[in-house]
Design a protein around this motif. Structure first.
Motif, PDB file in Angstrom:
ATOM      1  N   MET A  39     -26.225  -5.246 -39.274  1.00  0.00           N
ATOM      2  CA  MET A  39     -25.405  -6.408 -39.780  1.00  0.00           C
ATOM      3  C   MET A  39     -24.525  -5.699 -40.748  1.00  0.00           C
ATOM      4  SD  MET A  39     -28.941  -8.611 -40.921  1.00  0.00           S
ATOM      5  CE  MET A  39     -30.060  -7.245 -41.246  1.00  0.00           C
ATOM      6  N   ASP A 179     -18.821  -1.045 -30.762  1.00  0.00           N
ATOM      7  CA  ASP A 179     -19.443  -2.535 -30.815  1.00  0.00           C
ATOM      8  C   ASP A 179     -19.487  -3.005 -32.350  1.00  0.00           C
ATOM      9  OD1 ASP A 179     -20.141  -2.679 -27.957  1.00  0.00           O
ATOM     10  OD2 ASP A 179     -22.065  -2.116 -28.453  1.00  0.00           O
ATOM     11  N   LEU A 180     -19.501  -2.053 -33.351  1.00  0.00           N
ATOM     12  CA  LEU A 180     -19.561  -2.603 -34.938  1.00  0.00           C
ATOM     13  C   LEU A 180     -18.109  -3.120 -35.000  1.00  0.00           C
ATOM     14  CD1 LEU A 180     -21.627   0.195 -36.750  1.00  0.00           C
ATOM     15  CD2 LEU A 180     -22.122  -2.344 -36.449  1.00  0.00           C
ATOM     16  N   ARG A 182     -16.027  -4.301 -33.278  1.00  0.00           N
ATOM     17  CA  ARG A 182     -15.901  -5.727 -32.741  1.00  0.00           C
ATOM     18  C   ARG A 182     -16.446  -6.969 -33.449  1.00  0.00           C
ATOM     19  NH1 ARG A 182     -15.575  -3.014 -27.672  1.00  0.00           N
ATOM     20  NH2 ARG A 182     -18.008  -3.013 -27.318  1.00  0.00           N
ATOM     21  N   VAL A 183     -17.586  -6.602 -34.342  1.00  0.00           N
ATOM     22  CA  VAL A 183     -18.235  -7.474 -35.168  1.00  0.00           C
ATOM     23  C   VAL A 183     -17.809  -7.492 -36.662  1.00  0.00           C
ATOM     24  CG1 VAL A 183     -20.350  -7.840 -33.621  1.00  0.00           C
ATOM     25  CG2 VAL A 183     -20.252  -6.452 -35.723  1.00  0.00           C
ATOM     26  N   ASP A 184     -16.686  -6.706 -36.865  1.00  0.00           N
ATOM     27  CA  ASP A 184     -16.273  -6.375 -38.183  1.00  0.00           C
ATOM     28  C   ASP A 184     -15.760  -7.736 -38.748  1.00  0.00           C
ATOM     29  OD1 ASP A 184     -15.285  -5.509 -40.675  1.00  0.00           O
ATOM     30  OD2 ASP A 184     -13.596  -4.607 -39.653  1.00  0.00           O
ATOM     31  N   PRO A 185     -16.270  -8.145 -39.739  1.00  0.00           N
ATOM     32  CA  PRO A 185     -15.622  -9.493 -40.358  1.00  0.00           C
ATOM     33  C   PRO A 185     -14.228  -9.513 -40.851  1.00  0.00           C
ATOM     34  CG  PRO A 185     -17.622  -8.916 -41.280  1.00  0.00           C
ATOM     35  CD  PRO A 185     -17.581  -7.708 -40.597  1.00  0.00           C
ATOM     36  N   VAL A 189     -14.167 -11.414 -36.715  1.00  0.00           N
ATOM     37  CA  VAL A 189     -15.096 -11.706 -35.871  1.00  0.00           C
ATOM     38  C   VAL A 189     -16.477 -11.229 -36.646  1.00  0.00           C
ATOM     39  CG1 VAL A 189     -16.278 -11.055 -33.666  1.00  0.00           C
ATOM     40  CG2 VAL A 189     -13.791 -11.155 -33.904  1.00  0.00           C
ATOM     41  N   THR A 190     -17.278 -12.385 -36.749  1.00  0.00           N
ATOM     42  CA  THR A 190     -18.755 -12.007 -37.639  1.00  0.00           C
ATOM     43  C   THR A 190     -19.833 -12.077 -36.669  1.00  0.00           C
ATOM     44  OG1 THR A 190     -18.791 -14.645 -37.850  1.00  0.00           O
ATOM     45  CG2 THR A 190     -17.675 -13.396 -39.652  1.00  0.00           C
ATOM     46  N   GLY A 191     -20.851 -11.517 -37.078  1.00  0.00           N
ATOM     47  CA  GLY A 191     -21.943 -11.621 -36.095  1.00  0.00           C
ATOM     48  C   GLY A 191     -23.033 -10.171 -36.421  1.00  0.00           C
ATOM     49  N   THR A 192     -23.571  -9.868 -35.791  1.00  0.00           N
ATOM     50  CA  THR A 192     -24.577  -8.715 -35.559  1.00  0.00           C
ATOM     51  C   THR A 192     -24.420  -8.105 -34.225  1.00  0.00           C
ATOM     52  OG1 THR A 192     -26.528 -10.116 -35.043  1.00  0.00           O
ATOM     53  CG2 THR A 192     -26.079 -10.211 -37.244  1.00  0.00           C
ATOM     54  N   LEU A 193     -25.143  -6.745 -34.315  1.00  0.00           N
ATOM     55  CA  LEU A 193     -25.348  -6.247 -32.987  1.00  0.00           C
ATOM     56  C   LEU A 193     -26.906  -5.707 -32.920  1.00  0.00           C
ATOM     57  CD1 LEU A 193     -24.277  -3.978 -30.764  1.00  0.00           C
ATOM     58  CD2 LEU A 193     -24.059  -2.266 -32.754  1.00  0.00           C
TER      59      LEU A 193
END
Length: 252
Positions: A39, A179-180, A182-185, A189-193
């Motif tokens: 996260m 991958d991190l 790609r989810v960097d706020p 882009v928010t989210g988790t891996l």
């Protein structure tokens, strides 16, 4: 600001992903699909320093830095209830439920003086936050803090293990860093891996990988069967399918 709160047994906080300690995850391997969820929190966020102390700081390049907390997780879609939630919205394992459940609505992943909005029920929750409910938060301090402190201590105790694991994965698996990113706020882009919990097992010498696989395989199979490959359940469905292949290999 003083805040009041009382649980009304609506059961709505018992749906979706649930953070666990490493020990709790191993104990529940035969009950819930497990994942190691990364996260990221951007630098400048209110929770950055707390997450950094419990996790690690990761540079994503181009002057972008995130704090990352790696957490064992009961990896369930948002609309799926915890398997221990009974028909009358009670906890079937109340006496031994996870520390995350005990500490609710407070969260030691945030500073103690930054807990006020955690006491605001989500739109479909019916927690009692009226003046008739018990006073639980006063002047930035949690009044009954036993469960909060217990979860905080558990997170601090496992932090070195999970930090070493995360640093190793980042060093040996470049795709994790990608991958991190790609989810960097900060990139909108928010989210988790989510990575397989089995990737942590080499750092748990007292855990039998075959016994763990024997416990997880039927759980993953059941959750694969009850989820769809599209919509909100899609990422979970794909995760179950992919990890199940690894777990089956470990059983051979």
């Amino acid at each position: 600001m003083d805040r009041h709160f009382q649980c009304t047994l609506c059961g709505r906080c018992c749906y979706g992903m649930l953070p666990l300690t490493v020990e709790e995850a191993l104990e529940r391997a035969g009950r819930v699909p497990l994942a190691l969820v990364w996260m990221p929190v951007p630098k400048g966020a209110r929770t950055f320093e707390t997450v950094r102390r419990l996790g690690l700081e990761v540079s994503l390049g181009r002057h972008r830095t995130v704090a990352v907390l790696v957490s064992p997780m009961a990896y369930l879609p948002p609309a799926m209830p915890c398997p221990d939630l009974t028909a009358d919205n009670r906890c079937a394992v109340h006496e031994v439920k996870p520390v995350r459940c005990r500490a609710m609505p407070f969260d030691p992943r945030r500073r103690e003086d930054d807990q006020s909005d955690s006491l605001t029920p989500r739109p479909d929750w019916i927690c009692d936050v009226s003046a008739a409910a018990p006073l639980v938060y006063e002047d930035g301090h949690i009044l009954n803090r036993m469960a909060f402190d217990a979860e905080k201590a558990a997170l601090q105790a496992q932090a070195p293990l999970l930090r070493a694991y995360a640093e190793s994965r980042l060093r040996l698996s470049p795709n994790v860093l990608q991958d991190l990113k790609r989810v960097d706020p900060r990139r909108g882009v928010t989210g988790t891996l989510a990575l397989s919990f089995t990737t942590l097992l080499p750092r748990l010498p007292d855990v039998d990988p075959t016994a763990f696989a024997d416990a997880q395989a039927p759980v993953l199979e059941a959750n694969l069967a009850r989820t769809r490959s599209t919509g909100p359940e899609g990422p979970f469905h794909r995760y179950y399918r992919e990890v199940l292949e690894t777990v089956r290999a470990d059983r051979r």
